[in-house]
Scaffold this motif. Structure first.
Motif, PDB file in Angstrom:
ATOM      1  N   ARG A   1     -21.711 175.668 -54.762  1.00  0.00           N
ATOM      2  CA  ARG A   1     -22.583 176.769 -54.327  1.00  0.00           C
ATOM      3  C   ARG A   1     -23.857 176.730 -55.156  1.00  0.00           C
ATOM      4  NH1 ARG A   1     -19.993 181.557 -53.802  1.00  0.00           N
ATOM      5  NH2 ARG A   1     -17.813 180.956 -54.025  1.00  0.00           N
TER       6      ARG A   1
ATOM      7  N   LYS B   1     -30.060 170.835 -71.783  1.00  0.00           N
ATOM      8  CA  LYS B   1     -29.343 170.234 -70.671  1.00  0.00           C
ATOM      9  C   LYS B   1     -29.123 171.391 -69.715  1.00  0.00           C
ATOM     10  CE  LYS B   1     -26.388 166.799 -71.441  1.00  0.00           C
ATOM     11  NZ  LYS B   1     -25.367 165.889 -72.004  1.00  0.00           N
ATOM     12  N   ARG B   2     -29.152 171.123 -68.421  1.00  0.00           N
ATOM     13  CA  ARG B   2     -29.072 172.233 -67.475  1.00  0.00           C
ATOM     14  C   ARG B   2     -27.811 173.074 -67.715  1.00  0.00           C
ATOM     15  NH1 ARG B   2     -31.707 173.880 -62.305  1.00  0.00           N
ATOM     16  NH2 ARG B   2     -30.097 174.975 -61.179  1.00  0.00           N
TER      17      ARG B   2
ATOM     18  N   ALA C   1     -18.759 169.590 -61.977  1.00  0.00           N
ATOM     19  CA  ALA C   1     -17.394 169.669 -62.500  1.00  0.00           C
ATOM     20  C   ALA C   1     -17.023 171.117 -62.799  1.00  0.00           C
ATOM     21  CB  ALA C   1     -17.286 168.826 -63.762  1.00  0.00           C
TER      22      ALA C   1
HETATM   23  P1  NAP Z   1     -24.453 166.131 -64.618  1.00  0.00           P
HETATM   24  O1  NAP Z   1     -24.938 167.450 -64.988  1.00  0.00           O
HETATM   25  O2  NAP Z   1     -25.274 164.963 -64.913  1.00  0.00           O
HETATM   26  O3  NAP Z   1     -23.025 165.996 -65.243  1.00  0.00           O
HETATM   27  C1  NAP Z   1     -22.394 164.776 -65.266  1.00  0.00           C
HETATM   28  C2  NAP Z   1     -21.220 164.850 -66.201  1.00  0.00           C
HETATM   29  O4  NAP Z   1     -20.564 163.630 -66.182  1.00  0.00           O
HETATM   30  C3  NAP Z   1     -21.666 165.095 -67.632  1.00  0.00           C
HETATM   31  O5  NAP Z   1     -20.731 165.914 -68.255  1.00  0.00           O
HETATM   32  C4  NAP Z   1     -21.627 163.696 -68.214  1.00  0.00           C
HETATM   33  O6  NAP Z   1     -21.452 163.658 -69.593  1.00  0.00           O
HETATM   34  C5  NAP Z   1     -20.438 163.129 -67.510  1.00  0.00           C
HETATM   35  N1  NAP Z   1     -20.465 161.690 -67.465  1.00  0.00           N
HETATM   36  C6  NAP Z   1     -21.363 160.898 -66.868  1.00  0.00           C
HETATM   37  N2  NAP Z   1     -21.036 159.613 -67.052  1.00  0.00           N
HETATM   38  C7  NAP Z   1     -19.897 159.602 -67.783  1.00  0.00           C
HETATM   39  C8  NAP Z   1     -19.091 158.591 -68.318  1.00  0.00           C
HETATM   40  N3  NAP Z   1     -19.373 157.306 -68.123  1.00  0.00           N
HETATM   41  N4  NAP Z   1     -18.029 158.935 -69.042  1.00  0.00           N
HETATM   42  C9  NAP Z   1     -17.737 160.220 -69.242  1.00  0.00           C
HETATM   43  N5  NAP Z   1     -18.461 161.238 -68.775  1.00  0.00           N
HETATM   44  C10 NAP Z   1     -19.543 160.925 -68.054  1.00  0.00           C
HETATM   45  O7  NAP Z   1     -24.173 166.065 -63.042  1.00  0.00           O
HETATM   46  P2  NAP Z   1     -23.762 167.253 -62.055  1.00  0.00           P
HETATM   47  O8  NAP Z   1     -22.708 168.067 -62.629  1.00  0.00           O
HETATM   48  O9  NAP Z   1     -23.514 166.646 -60.743  1.00  0.00           O
HETATM   49  O10 NAP Z   1     -25.054 168.128 -61.975  1.00  0.00           O
HETATM   50  C11 NAP Z   1     -26.329 167.552 -61.802  1.00  0.00           C
HETATM   51  C12 NAP Z   1     -27.335 168.630 -61.508  1.00  0.00           C
HETATM   52  O11 NAP Z   1     -27.211 169.053 -60.146  1.00  0.00           O
HETATM   53  C13 NAP Z   1     -27.128 169.892 -62.282  1.00  0.00           C
HETATM   54  O12 NAP Z   1     -27.620 169.799 -63.578  1.00  0.00           O
HETATM   55  C14 NAP Z   1     -27.851 170.886 -61.426  1.00  0.00           C
HETATM   56  O13 NAP Z   1     -29.230 170.776 -61.543  1.00  0.00           O
HETATM   57  C15 NAP Z   1     -27.445 170.429 -60.042  1.00  0.00           C
HETATM   58  N6  NAP Z   1     -26.210 171.112 -59.665  1.00  0.00           N
HETATM   59  C16 NAP Z   1     -26.246 172.461 -59.504  1.00  0.00           C
HETATM   60  C17 NAP Z   1     -25.097 173.130 -59.191  1.00  0.00           C
HETATM   61  C18 NAP Z   1     -25.112 174.593 -59.014  1.00  0.00           C
HETATM   62  O14 NAP Z   1     -24.453 175.299 -59.735  1.00  0.00           O
HETATM   63  N7  NAP Z   1     -25.833 175.088 -58.058  1.00  0.00           N
HETATM   64  C19 NAP Z   1     -23.916 172.450 -59.048  1.00  0.00           C
HETATM   65  C20 NAP Z   1     -23.921 171.074 -59.215  1.00  0.00           C
HETATM   66  C21 NAP Z   1     -25.069 170.420 -59.533  1.00  0.00           C
HETATM   67  P3  NAP Z   1     -22.734 163.568 -70.570  1.00  0.00           P
HETATM   68  O15 NAP Z   1     -23.341 164.922 -70.531  1.00  0.00           O
HETATM   69  O16 NAP Z   1     -22.174 163.184 -71.860  1.00  0.00           O
HETATM   70  O17 NAP Z   1     -23.647 162.532 -69.992  1.00  0.00           O
END
Ligand code: NAP
Ligand code: FAD
Length: 889
Positions: A67, A340-341, A201
């Motif tokens: 969401r 970080k976001r 996550a």
């Molecule tokens: P993310 O914030 O980049 O999170 C990725 C997660 O995966 C991080 O905890 C990262 O750890 C971990 N990770 C990546 N590579 C890994 C590896 N090789 N081994 C272990 N852990 C690993 O991605 P996301 O959760 O998809 O979100 C991306 C962005 O999309 C958000 O910041 C936001 O802007 C948007 N979003 C918004 C919402 C919302 O609430 N509306 C929901 C989802 C996404 P590290 O931090 O150590 O790299």
């Protein structure tokens, strides 16, 4: 800037007729609105989308719990008032299916699908310079030509290839949050592993936990999160929107992050701990992504202030999670809050209290490999039926460079951006004519409510194309100067915040091998919009055009002031303060005292003592700042600014503290006599008398004999310069060095900096006249004791650091004095501060972008004194650690 003619006009070249005016890639929030806008402007437009329907982010990210985290009322289009009336969001933060339905409804309402080619991926786009058009190719073998090519491909649309050993070996089910199966996934009875603890996550883990037999969360970096408190939209918010949607949207468009919130100027460390806690509790209870970061003005820039939020949130985690070891592992400690976001969750931390949920801290026990049956960490094997990769995206640039884009002379965009993206306004990039990006790198994009930023970009592009059509222009391209300066500005904005310190996807740090540069623009949606509007108002400043009407180039730079300086000037303008030169002297003094009381106090020093010394015609008060380290110390005699009329030890107190800490010297701030009560040469005479007395009494002040330098700002710089000349002529005292900060050195008011900077940068030429009129009769002004630049010779003066600021009326006379001293054989360093104004350098804790200049001043003083750099550096480190860190305006 005068428009100039482009030498190689396409008017002389052949223009082929393209298949369509514009090809747009992507049919998410951005592509849909771009299609609508271009169509309504009469441009033939074709959208190409790799998915089989509209929606973009909301088409692909169907993981459980997905969401928005910006309230739906805000995270929605504003371009169609009918939609605003017809569409009612069911809750505060709508789910992915609801947002997808919304985008489908918008597409239907405006019959957008008929111009969208689905299930087609754009693979390459090549600029044909002879025909002045783009040749676009897709994976289906289509070849389409267009005059303009726009990437609405999303900042978070290309999932990162998981950099985990053995990904392909796993025989169970693998799922990617950014490519979730449309049919959904039932985890009932399954042993599930989730890799990642970012927003995706954090949203999905509580729901997966409800179904799974066992859930193991593999966490590399804990994230700051807090409850969304999702539910019905607050009645006040609904009413605020319904009463006047246009006003509501206007406020959002001119806000910092695209959500209508009044920014605060209150600093976290300037209120009591109880007030701070109350503010954080209220922000936490608001269930709003931006509320905590907005609670105080300095959270994004001041490490100590930020730490108070971090500790507040860690306290919440410890209160929720029962097992202390798990709680500790879930507490973010390696990055500042917001860098970080941050996330909004619904029961995330509570999930770790469930008996079938466990956390694996990869910092302590890293993943070794994914196996056929699960995940092996350094110390354990986890048997799993399914792995969810919530590992994020190749953000901001990934989807753009995934297409083979070639500009002029076959230049590949991927090559041009090898060291990081270079754009003008995040909209265009040099050597790629007629190529637009919606929310590209260098624009507010992911640091804002994207709906607002997308609409702003689309509107700008639409207006630009219409402008070109009206003027028979076919080609637009930013100039190299404009692009380089914008990149500088983007970095300037980031550099005064804590953001570049985090290993975040904002920095490209999540993708191995990606250059580490700060990708979005952090200056704010409002300032960014202002810059884009100003570019247009100034006849497309920084762009070159070409076409049937001829060629022209309006080269130039937008946003030349440092960001915090621009903000300060705006705040001062909003306050509507009177011009000092319109006041009586007594009122001007009262006014400057009141202004000084509002500033941050500056760093702690070892001790401060007030005293009295003999001046040229009676006693003069002084204030002495002693370093925390044991002495004896060298001494810096400091003369405050204020045009010989205003100022005191109080007015320049923060700067004197800063000088003391950075130079590890005693600073004696001398309160010389002021005009008009005591006109020229009273101030100069007092300055010299004070230096003589301090030199003679150095040891009793705790100073080292013969280790004395002078420093002054503005009129104080004038006094310091005069003192050095008089000490030379009088054969002493010995002055080891002089630091002249934006000094007044001459009475000639016709220099270029008076003309270009005489108005709009706080110190005006009118005010300088007012100061001189109070200080010295016209007949006296050319006396070197008033205008040290006019001294017959400048040989034999102490080594000097002269600091000038780009947007200071006094800039050129400071530079002239530095040049004249250098010509006379004096060892001079001239530091000209880009984007700064007259008051920047002394504005400790307010103008962070001038901290580098303050550091240079400290270095220069230590060099004058010849103190051991190693010993001094460690003293400085200790002092700065124990003092308050600098905080934002
Ligand atoms: P993310 O914030 O980049 O999170 C990725 C997660 O995966 C991080 O905890 C990262 O750890 C971990 N990770 C990546 N590579 C890994 C590896 N090789 N081994 C272990 N852990 C690993 O991605 P996301 O959760 O998809 O979100 C991306 C962005 O999309 C958000 O910041 C936001 O802007 C948007 N979003 C918004 C919402 C919302 O609430 N509306 C929901 C989802 C996404 P590290 O931090 O150590 O790299
Ligand atoms: P996207 O929605 O990403 O659309 C881009 C489209 O381009 C995709 O459909 C993709 O298939 C297509 N495409 C890409 N490359 C090609 C190609 N070569 N050929 C053909 N098609 C291509 N932002 C907020 O402001 N608030 C939020 O609450 C919020 N929540 C989010 C939640 C999640 C899970 C994610 C991942 C992001 C979120 N965002 C949020 C950011 C979100 O990406 C934007 O708000 C917005 O949806 C972006 O729209 P867009 O049209 O620019 O890009």
């Amino acid at each position: 800037m005068t428009p100039t003619t482009h030498p190689d006009s396409i008017a002389r070249r052949r223009l082929d007729t393209p298949d369509v005016d514009v090809v747009v890639v992507g049919a998410g929030f951005a592509g849909l609105y771009l299609l609508y806008r271009l169509r309504s402007l009469g441009f033939s437009t074709k959208v190409i989308e790799s998915a089989d329907d509209v929606g973009g982010t909301w088409y692909w990210n169907r993981y459980p719990g997905a969401r928005c985290d910006i309230e739906s009322i805000d995270y929605s289009y504003s371009f169609d008032p009918e939609i605003e009336k017809e569409w009612q969001w069911s809750e505060r933060y709508a789910t992915q299916p609801e947002i997808l339905r919304y985008l489908g409804y918008v597409a239907d309402k405006h019959d957008l699908r008929r111009d969208i080619q689905f299930s087609t991926r754009v693979e390459s786009a090549t600029w044909d310079d002879n025909a002045s058009l783009w040749r676009v190719r897709t994976n289906n073998g289509d070849a389409i030509t267009c005059r303009f090519y726009a990437m609405a491909t999303g900042c978070l649309s290309l999932p990162k290839t998981p950099d985990v050993e053995g990904v392909k070996r796993f025989r169970g089910a693998s799922y990617y949050t950014g490519r979730w199966p449309h049919a959904g996934v039932d985890f009932s009875g399954k042993r599930v592993g989730v890799i990642g603890t970012g927003s995706s996550a954090i949203q999905s883990i509580p729901i997966i936990a409800r179904q799974a037999a066992e859930l193991t969360v593999f966490q590399r970096t804990p994230n700051f999160s807090r409850p969304a408190y999702n539910g019905p939209i607050a009645a006040e918010k609904k009413a605020a929107f319904a009463t006047d949607p246009a006003a509501y949207r206007h406020a959002a468009k001119w806000s910092r992050a695209g959500v209508p919130v009044e920014p605060t100027l209150m600093q976290a460390l300037r209120v009591s701990a109880a007030q701070r806690l109350a503010a954080y509790e209220a922000a936490y209870a608001a269930g709003d992504l931006l509320a905590l970061g907005n609670a105080f003005a300095d959270i994004g820039a001041n490490p100590e202030a930020n730490e108070t939020v971090g500790e507040f949130l860690r306290g919440k985690i410890r209160a929720i999670v029962h097992d202390p070891e798990t709680a500790d592992a879930l507490c973010p400690k390696d990055h500042f809050y917001g860098t970080k976001r941050p996330c909004l969750d619904s029961g995330y931390f509570e999930t770790f209290n469930l008996p079938h949920v466990r956390l694996v801290d990869l910092r302590k026990d890293p993943i070794k490999t994914i196996t056929e049956t699960g995940i092996d960490t350094a110390s354990r094997s986890f048997a799993l039926d399914a792995i969810v990769f919530a590992t994020g995206f190749d953000a901001m640039t990934g989807a753009i460079v995934a297409v083979d884009i070639k500009g002029r002379d076959g230049l590949a965009l991927a090559d041009k951006w090898n060291d990081g993206p270079k754009t003008y306004l995040g909209l265009m990039t040099t050597d790629f004519p007629n190529f637009f990006m919606i929310t590209g790198p260098g624009s507010p994009s992911v640091l804002s409510n994207m709906a607002v930023s997308i609409e702003q970009h689309v509107d700008w592009v639409g207006a630009c194309l219409a402008y070109m059509r009206e003027r028979h222009l076919d080609v637009i391209e930013p100039t190299p100067l404009a692009e380089a300066a914008w990149g500088q500005h983007v970095n300037d904005c980031a550099d005064i915040t804590l953001f570049p310190r985090a290993s975040s996807w904002y920095m490209g740090a999540n993708v191995p091998g990606k250059p580490r540069v700060f990708l979005p623009y952090i200056g704010g949606v409002d300032r960014y919009r202002k810059a884009c509007d100003e570019v247009v108002q100034r006849d497309y400043l920084g762009f070159a055009f070409d076409g049937a009407a001829g060629a022209r180039c309006n080269d130039g730079v937008i946003c030349r002031l440092q960001p915090d300086v621009a903000m300060l000037i705006d705040i001062m303008a909003e306050l509507g303060l009177p011009a000092i030169d319109t006041l009586w002297v007594a009122d001007a003094r009262a006014f400057s005292v009141a202004m000084a009381a509002e500033r941050p106090p500056g760093p702690e020093v070892g001790a401060i003592a007030d005293g009295v010394l003999p001046g040229a015609a009676g006693a003069l008060p002084y204030r002495l700042y002693r370093p925390a380290q044991p002495g004896p110390h060298p001494i810096v005699v400091y003369f405050h600014g204020g045009g010989w009329v205003l100022g005191s030890a109080d007015s320049d107190d923060p700067f004197c503290r800063d000088l003391c800490v950075r130079s590890n010297a005693i600073v004696v701030s001398v309160d010389y006599r002021h005009a008009p009560e005591n006109r020229f040469p009273a101030a100069a005479d007092d300055g010299f008398a004070a230096v003589r007395w301090i030199a003679a009494n150095a040891e009793s002040l705790g100073g080292e004999p013969e280790q004395l330098a002078v420093c002054g700002w503005s009129a104080g710089g004038n006094i310091a310069a005069v003192v050095c000349q008089r000490a030379r002529d009088a054969g002493g005292p010995r002055i080891a060095g002089q630091v002249l900060v934006t000094p007044a050195t001459d009475c000639d008011f016709t220099r270029a900096s008076y003309v270009t900077n005489g108005d709009g940068y706080l110190l005006t030429s009118a005010l300088i006249h007012w100061f001189w009129d109070h200080y010295a009769d016209p007949a006296d002004r050319e006396n070197p004791k008033a205008s040290p630049l006019r001294a017959r010779n400048l040989y034999g003066l102490p080594p000097a650091l002269v600091v000038t600021c780009e947007f200071d009326p006094l800039r050129d006379e400071g530079a002239a004095y530095a040049a004249a001293m250098a010509a006379a054989g004096v060892s001079v360093r001239h530091l000209d501060c880009r984007g700064q104004i007259h008051t920047s350098v002394i504005s400790v804790d307010m103008i962070l972008s001038a901290a580098g200049a303050r550091a240079e001043i400290g270095n220069a003083l230590r060099q004058f004194f010849g103190t051991s750099p190693a010993a001094e550096q460690s003293a400085l480190r200790v002092a700065l650690l124990s003092s308050r860190a600098e905080s934002a305006v």
